[in-house]
Every structure is written in structure tokens, then in C-alpha cells.
Design a protein around this motif. Structure first.
Motif, PDB file in Angstrom:
ATOM      1  N   TYR A  47      10.875  83.349  -1.871  1.00 62.25           N
ATOM      2  CA  TYR A  47      11.163  83.307  -0.433  1.00 62.25           C
ATOM      3  C   TYR A  47      10.629  84.517   0.318  1.00 62.25           C
ATOM      4  CZ  TYR A  47      13.017  79.079  -1.855  1.00 62.25           C
ATOM      5  OH  TYR A  47      13.072  77.828  -2.385  1.00 62.25           O
ATOM      6  N   ALA A  51       8.957  71.995  -2.003  1.00 52.37           N
ATOM      7  CA  ALA A  51       9.626  70.884  -2.682  1.00 52.37           C
ATOM      8  C   ALA A  51      11.135  71.059  -2.669  1.00 52.37           C
ATOM      9  CB  ALA A  51       9.102  70.761  -4.106  1.00 52.37           C
ATOM     10  N   THR A  81      17.295  74.701  -2.138  1.00 47.14           N
ATOM     11  CA  THR A  81      18.153  73.535  -1.925  1.00 47.14           C
ATOM     12  C   THR A  81      19.043  73.274  -3.144  1.00 47.14           C
ATOM     13  OG1 THR A  81      16.470  72.603  -0.475  1.00 47.14           O
ATOM     14  CG2 THR A  81      18.138  71.090  -1.294  1.00 47.14           C
ATOM     15  N   ASP A 131       6.324  82.644   3.439  1.00 50.11           N
ATOM     16  CA  ASP A 131       4.941  82.152   3.398  1.00 50.11           C
ATOM     17  C   ASP A 131       4.653  81.150   4.518  1.00 50.11           C
ATOM     18  OD1 ASP A 131       4.987  83.620   1.114  1.00 50.11           O
ATOM     19  OD2 ASP A 131       4.442  82.000  -0.251  1.00 50.11           O
ATOM     20  N   ALA A 137      13.842  69.539   2.446  1.00 46.72           N
ATOM     21  CA  ALA A 137      13.036  69.146   3.605  1.00 46.72           C
ATOM     22  C   ALA A 137      11.694  68.580   3.145  1.00 46.72           C
ATOM     23  CB  ALA A 137      12.824  70.340   4.530  1.00 46.72           C
ATOM     24  N   LEU A 163      21.749  71.616   4.710  1.00 47.83           N
ATOM     25  CA  LEU A 163      21.410  70.439   3.894  1.00 47.83           C
ATOM     26  C   LEU A 163      21.224  69.209   4.778  1.00 47.83           C
ATOM     27  CD1 LEU A 163      23.518  70.764   0.614  1.00 47.83           C
ATOM     28  CD2 LEU A 163      21.174  71.465   1.076  1.00 47.83           C
ATOM     29  N   GLU A 175      14.361  75.108   6.639  1.00 50.16           N
ATOM     30  CA  GLU A 175      14.629  76.501   7.008  1.00 50.16           C
ATOM     31  C   GLU A 175      13.433  77.171   7.678  1.00 50.16           C
ATOM     32  OE1 GLU A 175      16.604  78.766   3.970  1.00 50.16           O
ATOM     33  OE2 GLU A 175      16.387  80.641   5.079  1.00 50.16           O
ATOM     34  N   GLY A 202      28.082  74.313  -1.192  1.00 53.89           N
ATOM     35  CA  GLY A 202      29.210  73.792  -0.423  1.00 53.89           C
ATOM     36  C   GLY A 202      29.087  72.330  -0.045  1.00 53.89           C
TER      37      GLY A 202
END
Ligand code: FAD
Length: 633
Positions: free
Chosen positions: A225, A16, A47, A228, A19, A431, A415, A52
């Protein structure tokens, strides 16, 4: 398997972040019954942490910018190993995806004449990052969630059920994909809170699970992270490409130890911050590589003039691509010119007014004040490299996001997918990547479902039983090792032997150690029951981290050159031969990782012609450049 909760969907999106949400919106807009699953709370994904901005060549701040310049910068940043088609689609479509986000309710910072403002970032020739202060990712997620709620309200009006078209399953972790032959048929997982098991039957699955950073000790990544999506794809018969390329962000916090690795945004440098060693020297001028020399300032005076007059001056070397800056910092620290806490100074206090810093970098000011008791309007920050982003990922068809390999119905975006960023990602290009390829994956997952007609794949009950037993095994073992001990050792191997600077002997050693860890991972046991049991969750994450780490270490040993996020001390140069090679990882049925060489797709000639021949010669062989003609724009 009576205790398993079951759901039927057309499209299941795992993840979620940007992407996943963008893919889910698109699948629902295409009329598909869509589920969004996330391991953590809804709204908490990497996200959200993106500070930046999102890179899109809208040309609002410098009208010389356009998609071709963005394409060139992206290819240069990735050292020409990028899948050119993805870089092309990305540069083309990013502005539309940003404007579209405003129609969903996003509000980006503005220029004086009311256009979306854009800021400078490493590797981008012109100011290009659409942003909301230093909280851009938050706005992106907030808006996409709002869009989902508005779609749910439409569905309610039509069906009386808010969740009839799109439903969110938060704090639910997928541990296995289920197949029917070569076709995806479902996803199996558990609920974090109560340990309940859940089966999602669906003919199309979009992986949007983000990165792999938790295999490293020092990382900007948070607990979810663990690679998975990468591992789920491998086990389902998909392939991963270029897993040797990891981005070590140059600026992570180094002090206090409890926060080591937390990100310090590149915007600090984009807005004027400079790097200094313990001798007070602004050292980046010593580290500009030949391939970039023409674009970067040679004196401090020129670099400083660039901020106000970018058309007549070259960029400061602090804004080189991240891999260059991270290596430079690493070298300074190694040469004994580091700070007391083993970092380097990042100084904006002596360069900009407190008002400017507070307006442009409010989160950074807050972060350092709260975590390190440092006031960045008065004092320099201490920073050092931190494992941040994985360029490698699921090998996909560039236009649709469909996973390569033997599996059908599996898509990947963001990613977790590979190819777009080549050997190194430019800041801000993630992004925009999420929006461009999230939309594409959602759209193509929906049309794949349409193409199936009535012949939908079915989940086999035997596979469900196996997935259930595998998931519960760590709870049933009583004499195994503690997963935290094994995780600690895995992180140590990756940090020490497969880190920023790599050597043959160490990589070989890492593979031996990872092979030992494999036996240990298979035998970990978790105390306690199924209710909110982080030890159990980690036991399941570990096998993902392990297989992904094996891919990284194997590919890092194989690639005998240095390029982007892969630096070999024993092969310090870029090699035009290796530029033609993608390293593709797959998994045998017995669980062995194998590597294949595959040619990098050849850039279409009109795209090649956007670069000067002299520049291309630094990367490519004479043979590849034989038919070169400059593109007239
Ligand atoms: P993520 O946003 O990472 O979301 C992944 C989702 O997958 C999460 O919801 C997670 O819960 C879920 N998930 C994972 N595994 C499972 C599973 N097994 N089952 C169910 N769900 C699962 N990029 C930029 O372009 N600009 C920036 O300024 C920028 N700043 C950054 C700052 C920080 C601190 C970090 C860490 C990254 C930054 N990046 C930036 C990178 C960028 O944020 C990420 O690459 C990007 O957000 C990844 O988006 P994603 O949609 O692919 O996945």
C-alpha cells in the motif's frame, strides 16, 4: 523492447481487492475481455483483512433502518464534506450488492429468523454491518474469486480457453500508465518473481489499488500500500481530492514493537469492549463533541443498557466516529495516562463471557494470543492509533467512477478513489463502497470501450521505451542511496510532522523535507538483479509514496480547520467556509504538485431536508440553508 511481454485487453483492472474483483466481474459480464492485475498474490489484499463487516441498510435487525438513515450517518461521519451523490448511491445500492453476493455463494451470519445478521459499528445509528464473524473481507474475496472461476468455466465451455474472457496476472506490479494523447492506452509493469516486463494494451483501465498507509511508520496497512494508483492517476493527468484526510484507526496493537500498528477491529467495541486509561477511568465520556452529544450516552449505566435496549438508550461514546476516538486516545496518552507500552486499555474481558468473546471475535483472540501472548478473554488489550485508511483519492464522476482531469478511459473505485467518505469514513462503509462502486466502474469502463468503436488508442513505442528505462534505472545506478534508508526517512517525516495532530510550522517543515527527499528518491539504487528483488520494487514504490505524501502535506497545510481525519492544533474548529471546499491536487509535466480550491457539490434539497435544520446549522452557512425545507418521508 523485444524483452517485453505484450497483452491486449478491453478492460484492465489494476488491483484484486473487493473493488477490482467486482469491477472485473462486471466488465466481463458486459462481454469485455478483462485482465486483473495484482501486486501481491491473488487473494491477498486489504479487503481480505476487513474484519467487522459491510454496511448496508437492510433493516434486518432493526426495521427502522433504511437507505436514508444510512445516508445521514455517512454524511455525518464525513462531516458533510462527502460527495453527496456518492453517499446517496452507496446507501441506496449497498443492500442489493450484499444480496447479490449471496447469489455468488457468500454466506453471511444469520439472525434467528434466518435473515442476514447485522452488527453495530461506530457512527451507524442501527445495527447495519453484514458480517461473517470477524472475517467478513475473507468471505467477500473468496466469493468474488469463486464468481471469477465460474465465469472462466463458462468461457471454457464456449471457447475452450479458461482465460479467454478474464485472466488474472498475480504478483505483477504496474509502474506506469501509457497514454495516446489524452486517452489511456495501456499499463506497464514488471513481474515480481522474475522481473520480467509486461505491457498491457487496453483502452480502459480501472484503478482499484487501495491505500497509501506505507508512507507512515505506524500503520495497519501491508507492504503493497504505497499509493501506486493515486500516483499513476496523477501522472496520467487525473486529479486527487482531499488528500489531507487520513483515518488513524483508534485501535492498533502497540506491543510488542514488531507488530505495532496491526489492527484491532472496532467490533471489539461494537460487541461491548470499553476504553480505559491507566487510572482505570472509562474516559470517552469526557470527549463527546457538541455535534454528537444528542446521540451518545452520558452515563456508564445508559451506555451499558444500550447494548440490550438500543431503542430507549443512547450509544456508548466508545462508538463515536473513529477520528473522535483516535484524538481522545491521543490526548489521554499525551496527558500521561497511557499504559506502560504507550497505549490505552481496551477491555472486553471484564465485560463479556469467554464463550461470547471466542464466538464473536475468534481472529482477535488468536491475534493477541499468537503475537502478544495476551488472552483477551482474561486480560485487557493495549492499543493506540494507527494509520489505516485514506479518505482522499482519485477525483471521480460519482455515477461512473471516471477519473476527473484531462485523461479519458481511466476509472477508479474503492479506497483509491476519493469523495465518498468526505473527511472521515465510517467503519463498514468501505466493503460496501467496493461493491457498489466496483460494479459501477466495471460497467462504465465497458460502455466507454463500446463508445470508442474502432478508434482505439494506441501505445507509442517511445513511451514504452521511457517506461522501461525508468523502471530499470534503480538497477543500473550503482552509487545511489539504499531505498530502505530513504523510505525510513520518508515515514519519519509523515509520522512526526503530518500525523494525527498537525501544526503550521511542522507542515511547512515537512514540505521542505519532502522536497529534499525528492532528490534522494530520484537517485536510489538497488543492488542485485531483476529476480525477486524487493529493494528494486521499493525503489519504484518510493516515487509514488513521495508524490502522494506531498499532496497530503500540501493540502494539510492549506486547510485551516479541523474536520474528520484532519486535525490542526492551530485551527481546532470546523469552519463552514472550509466545508464548501475540496482541495484538488494535480501534477505539472515537470512533476510539481499544485493545489486548487474547488466547491464541494451542493446537496439536492430533498437530501438536505432529511436532516434537521438545527443539525445542519452546525456545519453550514445561513446562506446555504436559506432554501431549506424538511423532506417528508
Ligand atoms: P484492496 O483490497 O486494498 O486491494 C488493492 C489491490 O491493488 C491489491 O490486490 C494490490 O495487490 C493491488 N495493487 C496495489 N498497487 C498495485 C500496483 N501498482 N500494481 C498492481 N496491483 C496493485 N473496511 C470495512 O468496511 N470494514 C472492515 O471491517 C475493515 N477492516 C479492515 C481491517 C484492516 C486490517 C485493514 C487494513 C482495512 C480494513 N478495512 C475495513 C478497510 C478496507 O479493507 C479497505 O479499505 C478495502 O478493502 C480496500 O479495498 P480495495 O478493493 O479498494 O483495495
Amino acid at each position: 523492447s523485444a524483452d517485453i511481454e505484450r497483452h491486449q485487453y478491453d478492460v484492465v483492472v489494476i488491483g484484486a481487492g473487493g473493488a477490482g474483483l467486482r469491477a472485473a466481474v462486471e466488465a466481463r459480464l458486459a462481454g469485455k475481455k478483462t485482465a486483473i492485475i495484482s501486486k501481491s498474490l491473488f487473494g491477498k489484499a486489504h479487503t481480505v483483512m476487513a474484519e467487522g463487516g459491510a454496511a448496508a441498510a437492510m433493516g434486518n435487525v432493526n426495521s427502522n433502518d433504511n437507505w436514508m438513515v444510512h445516508f445521514r450517518d455517512t454524511m455525518r461521519g464525513g462531516k458533510f464534506l462527502n460527495n453527496f451523490r456518492m453517499a446517496e448511491l452507496h446507501a441506496h445500492e449497498a443492500p442489493d450488492r450484499i444480496w447479490e453476493l449471496e447469489t455468488y455463494g457468500a454466506l453471511f451470519d444469520r439472525t434467528k429468523d434466518g435473515k442476514i445478521s447485522q452488527r453495530n459499528f461506530g457512527g451507524h445509528e442501527y445495527p447495519r454491518l453484514a458480517h461473517v464473524g470477524d472475517r467478513t473481507g475473507l468471505e467477500l474475496i473468496r466469493t468474488l474469486q469463486q464468481k471469477i472461476v465460474s465465469l472462466q468455466q463458462e468461457d471454457f465451455a464456449a471457447t475452450g480457453d479458461f482465460e479467454s474472457g478474464i485472466r488474472v496476472f498475480a504478483e505483477t506490479t504496474i509502474v506506469e500508465l501509457l497514454l495516446d494523447g489524452d486517452r489511456v492506452a495501456g499499463a506497464f509493469g514488471y513481474r515480481r518473481e522474475d522481473g520480467g516486463l509486461v505491457l498491457f494494451q487496453a483502452p480502459a483501465i480501472v484503478l482499484a489499488t487501495g491505500g497509501v498507509g506505507k508512507s507512515y511508520k505506524v500503520t495497519s496497512n501491508s507492504w503493497e500500500y504505497t499509493g501506486d494508483g493515486h500516483a499513476l492517476a496523477l501522472r496520467a493527468g487525473a486529479t486527487l481530492i482531499n488528500m489531507e484526510f487520513l483515518q488513524f484507526h483508534p485501535t492498533g496493537m502497540v506491543w510488542p514493537p514488531s507488530v505495532k500498528g496491526i489492527l484491532v477491529t472496532e467490533s471489539v467495541r461494537g460487541d461491548g469492549g470499553i476504553l480505559k486509561n491507566s487510572e482505570g477511568k472509562r474516559f470517552m465520556f469526557d470527549y463527546v463533541p457538541d455535534v454528537f452529544r444528542k446521540q451518545y450516552a452520558e452515563t456508564e449505566e445508559e451506555a451499558d443498557r444500550w447494548y440490550t435496549d438500543p431503542d430507549n438508550n443512547r450509544r456508548p461514546p466508545e462508538l463515536l466516529p473513529r477520528d473522535e476516538v483516535a484524538r481522545a486516545i491521543n490526548s489521554e496518552i499525551k496527558a500521561g495516562r497511557g499504559t506502560p507500552s504507550g497505549g490505552i486499555y481496551l477491555d472486553i474481558a471484564s465485560r463479556r463471557s469467554p464463550e461470547f468473546i471466542l464466538k464473536r471475535l475468534p481472529s482477535m483472540h488468536h491475534q493477541f494470543k499468537e503475537l502478544a501472548d495476551v488472552d483477551i478473554t482474561k486480560q485487557p488489550m493495549e492499543i493506540g492509533p494507527t494509520c489505516h485508511y485514506v479518505m482522499g483519492g482519485v477525483e471521480v464522476d460519482p455515477d461512473s467512477g471516471a477519473a476527473a482531469g484531462t485523461v479519458q478511459g481511466l476509472f477508479a473505485a474503492g479506497e483509491v478513489s476519493g469523495g465518498m467518505h468526505g473527511s472521515n469514513r465510517l467503519g463498514g462503509n468501505s466493503l460496501s463502497d467496493l461493491l457498489v462502486f466496483g460494479k459501477r466502474a466495471g460497467e462504465h469502463a465497458a460502455s466507454y470501450v463500446d463508445s470508442l468503436g474502432a478508434s482505439r488508442p494506441k501505445v507509442s513505442e517511445t513511451d514504452v521505451e521511457v517506461a522501461r528505462d525508468t523502471a530499470l534505472a534503480p538497477l543500473e545506478r550503482t552509487d545511489g542511496e539504499n531505498p530502505y534508508t530513504v523510505w525510513h526517512d520518508l515515514q519519519q517525516v509523515m509520522q512526526d510532522l503530518v500525523g494525527i495532530i498537525r501544526r503550521k510550522a511542522e507542515l511547512e517543515d515537512s514540505l521542505k523535507q519532502l522536497a529534499d527527499l525528492r532528490g534522494r528518491v530520484a537517485k536510489v539504487s538497488a543492488n542485485g538483479g531483476r529476480k525477486f528483488n524487493p529493494g528494486w520494487h521499493l525503489a519504484l514504490d518510493l516515487r509514488n509514496m513521495l508524490v502522494v505524501s506531498e499532496c497530503t502535506a500540501k493540502a494539510a497545510l492549506e486547510r485551516e480547520e479541523s474536520r474528520g481525519g484532519h486535525t490542526r492544533e492551530d485551527f481546532p474548529e470546523m469552519s463552514p467556509k472550509w466545508r464548501q471546499v475540496n482541495l484538488v491536487c494535480s501534477l505539472s509535466p515537470s512533476g510539481e504538485v499544485s493545489l486548487l480550491h474547488q466547491p464541494v457539490p451542493t446537496m439536492r434539497s430533498e437530501l438536505l431536508g432529511l436532516f434537521e435544520l438545527s443539525e445542519l446549522k452546525k456545519y453550514m452557512t445561513d446562506e446555504e440553508l436559506a432554501g431549506y425545507t424538511e423532506t417528508q418521508v
